[in-house]
Design a protein around this motif. Structure first.
Motif, PDB file in Angstrom:
ATOM      1  N   MET A  54       1.088  -1.327   0.000  1.00  0.00           N
ATOM      2  CA  MET A  54       0.219   0.149   0.088  1.00  0.00           C
ATOM      3  C   MET A  54       0.805   1.314   0.014  1.00  0.00           C
ATOM      4  N   ILE A  55       0.709   2.006  -1.045  1.00  0.00           N
ATOM      5  CA  ILE A  55       1.537   3.612  -1.017  1.00  0.00           C
ATOM      6  C   ILE A  55       1.033   4.317   0.247  1.00  0.00           C
ATOM      7  N   ARG A  56       2.038   4.886   0.892  1.00  0.00           N
ATOM      8  CA  ARG A  56       2.041   5.603   1.826  1.00  0.00           C
ATOM      9  C   ARG A  56       1.569   7.049   1.108  1.00  0.00           C
ATOM     10  N   ARG A  57       0.892   7.861   2.334  1.00  0.00           N
ATOM     11  CA  ARG A  57       0.359   9.203   1.832  1.00  0.00           C
ATOM     12  C   ARG A  57       1.561  10.068   1.073  1.00  0.00           C
ATOM     13  N   TRP A  58       2.765  10.009   1.816  1.00  0.00           N
ATOM     14  CA  TRP A  58       3.765  10.670   1.076  1.00  0.00           C
ATOM     15  C   TRP A  58       4.265  10.380  -0.072  1.00  0.00           C
ATOM     16  N   GLY A  59       3.835   9.150  -0.568  1.00  0.00           N
ATOM     17  CA  GLY A  59       4.272   8.503  -1.838  1.00  0.00           C
ATOM     18  C   GLY A  59       3.232   9.203  -2.848  1.00  0.00           C
ATOM     19  N   LEU A  60       2.066   9.304  -2.450  1.00  0.00           N
ATOM     20  CA  LEU A  60       1.061   9.778  -3.320  1.00  0.00           C
ATOM     21  C   LEU A  60       1.205  11.361  -3.416  1.00  0.00           C
ATOM     22  N   TRP A  61       1.659  11.968  -2.406  1.00  0.00           N
ATOM     23  CA  TRP A  61       1.891  13.416  -2.674  1.00  0.00           C
ATOM     24  C   TRP A  61       3.270  13.589  -3.595  1.00  0.00           C
ATOM     25  N   LEU A  62       4.315  12.720  -3.627  1.00  0.00           N
ATOM     26  CA  LEU A  62       5.363  12.974  -4.547  1.00  0.00           C
ATOM     27  C   LEU A  62       4.992  12.471  -5.945  1.00  0.00           C
ATOM     28  N   ILE A  63       4.122  11.555  -6.034  1.00  0.00           N
ATOM     29  CA  ILE A  63       3.590  11.521  -7.471  1.00  0.00           C
ATOM     30  C   ILE A  63       2.779  12.651  -8.155  1.00  0.00           C
ATOM     31  N   ALA A  64       1.922  13.211  -7.199  1.00  0.00           N
ATOM     32  CA  ALA A  64       1.269  14.414  -7.684  1.00  0.00           C
ATOM     33  C   ALA A  64       2.042  15.577  -8.015  1.00  0.00           C
ATOM     34  N   VAL A  65       3.184  15.790  -7.127  1.00  0.00           N
ATOM     35  CA  VAL A  65       3.867  16.808  -7.278  1.00  0.00           C
ATOM     36  C   VAL A  65       4.764  16.668  -8.771  1.00  0.00           C
ATOM     37  N   ASN A  66       4.993  15.492  -8.918  1.00  0.00           N
ATOM     38  CA  ASN A  66       6.081  15.145 -10.107  1.00  0.00           C
ATOM     39  C   ASN A  66       5.007  15.497 -11.401  1.00  0.00           C
ATOM     40  N   LEU A  67       3.830  14.771 -11.169  1.00  0.00           N
ATOM     41  CA  LEU A  67       2.805  15.361 -12.292  1.00  0.00           C
ATOM     42  C   LEU A  67       2.522  16.616 -12.632  1.00  0.00           C
ATOM     43  N   GLY A  68       2.518  17.229 -11.648  1.00  0.00           N
ATOM     44  CA  GLY A  68       1.935  18.905 -11.564  1.00  0.00           C
ATOM     45  C   GLY A  68       3.362  19.379 -12.385  1.00  0.00           C
ATOM     46  N   ALA A  69       4.413  18.966 -11.929  1.00  0.00           N
ATOM     47  CA  ALA A  69       5.691  19.608 -12.516  1.00  0.00           C
ATOM     48  C   ALA A  69       5.739  19.294 -13.945  1.00  0.00           C
ATOM     49  N   LEU A  70       5.477  18.196 -14.459  1.00  0.00           N
ATOM     50  CA  LEU A  70       5.511  17.917 -15.834  1.00  0.00           C
ATOM     51  C   LEU A  70       4.437  18.622 -16.651  1.00  0.00           C
ATOM     52  N   ILE A  71       3.153  19.033 -15.992  1.00  0.00           N
ATOM     53  CA  ILE A  71       2.101  19.651 -16.727  1.00  0.00           C
ATOM     54  C   ILE A  71       2.902  21.067 -16.903  1.00  0.00           C
ATOM     55  N   ALA A  72       3.209  21.711 -15.713  1.00  0.00           N
ATOM     56  CA  ALA A  72       3.674  22.961 -15.675  1.00  0.00           C
ATOM     57  C   ALA A  72       4.831  23.319 -16.635  1.00  0.00           C
ATOM     58  N   LEU A  73       5.708  22.331 -16.736  1.00  0.00           N
ATOM     59  CA  LEU A  73       6.763  22.332 -17.921  1.00  0.00           C
ATOM     60  C   LEU A  73       6.528  22.309 -19.157  1.00  0.00           C
ATOM     61  N   SER A  74       5.254  21.248 -19.657  1.00  0.00           N
ATOM     62  CA  SER A  74       4.666  21.287 -20.794  1.00  0.00           C
ATOM     63  C   SER A  74       4.028  22.560 -21.310  1.00  0.00           C
ATOM     64  N   PHE A  75       3.618  23.355 -20.291  1.00  0.00           N
ATOM     65  CA  PHE A  75       2.926  24.712 -20.709  1.00  0.00           C
ATOM     66  C   PHE A  75       4.018  25.582 -20.918  1.00  0.00           C
ATOM     67  N   ALA A  76       5.148  25.631 -20.197  1.00  0.00           N
ATOM     68  CA  ALA A  76       6.215  26.527 -20.134  1.00  0.00           C
ATOM     69  C   ALA A  76       7.112  26.208 -21.374  1.00  0.00           C
ATOM     70  N   TRP A  77       7.560  25.039 -21.929  1.00  0.00           N
ATOM     71  CA  TRP A  77       8.223  24.767 -22.852  1.00  0.00           C
ATOM     72  C   TRP A  77       7.722  23.615 -23.656  1.00  0.00           C
ATOM     73  N   PRO A  78       6.394  23.862 -24.157  1.00  0.00           N
ATOM     74  CA  PRO A  78       5.849  22.672 -24.763  1.00  0.00           C
ATOM     75  C   PRO A  78       6.539  22.087 -25.886  1.00  0.00           C
ATOM     76  N   HIS A  79       7.438  23.044 -26.467  1.00  0.00           N
ATOM     77  CA  HIS A  79       8.089  22.415 -27.856  1.00  0.00           C
ATOM     78  C   HIS A  79       9.168  21.350 -27.330  1.00  0.00           C
ATOM     79  N   LEU A  80       9.701  21.569 -26.080  1.00  0.00           N
ATOM     80  CA  LEU A  80      10.786  20.742 -25.636  1.00  0.00           C
ATOM     81  C   LEU A  80       9.986  19.496 -24.913  1.00  0.00           C
ATOM     82  N   MET A  81       9.161  19.831 -24.237  1.00  0.00           N
ATOM     83  CA  MET A  81       8.674  18.776 -23.631  1.00  0.00           C
ATOM     84  C   MET A  81       7.657  17.644 -24.465  1.00  0.00           C
ATOM     85  N   VAL A  82       7.040  18.102 -25.427  1.00  0.00           N
ATOM     86  CA  VAL A  82       6.063  17.174 -26.310  1.00  0.00           C
ATOM     87  C   VAL A  82       6.970  16.786 -27.464  1.00  0.00           C
ATOM     88  N   ALA A  83       8.114  17.525 -27.881  1.00  0.00           N
ATOM     89  CA  ALA A  83       9.166  17.281 -28.982  1.00  0.00           C
ATOM     90  C   ALA A  83       8.273  16.846 -30.120  1.00  0.00           C
TER      91      ALA A  83
END
Length: 238
Positions: free
Chosen positions: A1-30
């Motif tokens: 069972m994934i602990r609460r901190w693990g879920l937060w870590l996944i959420a933060v990474n996904l949020g970072a990826l989404i933010a980077l995709s909006f900031a530099w979409p031509h690099l992130m989407v390629a």
């Protein structure tokens, strides 16, 4: 069972990826480099793309006015006319740029195949006006067909064509022969009736001379079957 901190870590990474995709979409989407004409907007993805909706034809039209495509450049300069270039975008039902255009080359493994023009994009009333965009081959066969392209061709592809030989000459009785008998040398654009023993040039020429007919180069112009003249043109007809 994934602990609460693990879920937060996944959420933060996904949020970072989404933010980077909006900031530099031509690099992130390629999606690959743009065509040279659009190189100046590299990095300005939202010049063409709408968030979560993809390419927007309305955004394309801010530079490429539909009424000007093929006629004037985006700077208003008249397009140098070429004999084969015909402006047809004005006859589209509605702008759908990505139906034909792919500006990104894309990664090699996912490069899209060449997209051919779909005639269903045209307004219904102009789909039968083939000659507005296409020039028929300069062959005797197509000269007889006139502008009734749909009698043999479809808008899906030029070939295969469904040619009804009866429209030029009925292949009945002794005339039901192989193609090479009349179309010698494998050239289907030309034909001759002088391949049979009854159709010798001197004999045919003499018989027609009695009727005052001198031009016997195109037999099918008058003879549409072995039965004689059936709806064909006579010498001197328009």
């Amino acid at each position: 069972m994934i602990r609460r901190w693990g879920l937060w870590l996944i959420a933060v990474n996904l949020g970072a990826l989404i933010a980077l995709s909006f900031a530099w979409p031509h690099l992130m989407v390629a999606p690959g480099p743009l065509v040279p004409a659009h190189a100046r907007i590299t990095g300005d993805c939202f010049a063409c793309h709408a968030p979560f909706r993809g390419v927007s034809a309305n955004r394309c039209a801010t530079c490429h006015k539909v009424a000007d495509i093929g006629i004037r450049t985006t700077r208003g300069v008249p397009v140098a006319r070429r004999s084969s270039a015909i402006a047809f975008h004005q006859a589209l039902r509605q702008p759908d740029c990505v139906a034909c255009h792919t500006d990104h080359s894309g990664p090699r493994l996912v490069q899209a195949s060449h997209q051919s023009f779909a005639h269903a994009l045209l307004r219904l009333e102009v789909r039968g006006q083939c000659a507005a965009c296409h020039r028929p081959p300069r062959t005797p066969l197509h000269a007889q067909a006139g502008r009734n392209c749909a009698a043999c061709h479809s808008s899906t592809a030029w070939e295969p064509a469904t040619f009804d030989h009866r429209r030029s000459f009925a292949l009945t009785g002794p005339h039901n022969v192989s193609c090479a008998t009349c179309h010698t040398g494998g050239d289907l654009t030309r034909n001759t009736c002088f391949g049979c023993h009854e159709h010798q040039p001197a004999q045919v020429r003499a018989e027609h001379a009695e009727e005052g007919i001198r031009n016997i180069d195109n037999c099918a112009r008058c003879h549409r079957s072995g039965a004689g003249e059936q709806g064909g043109e006579r010498e001197g007809d328009d």
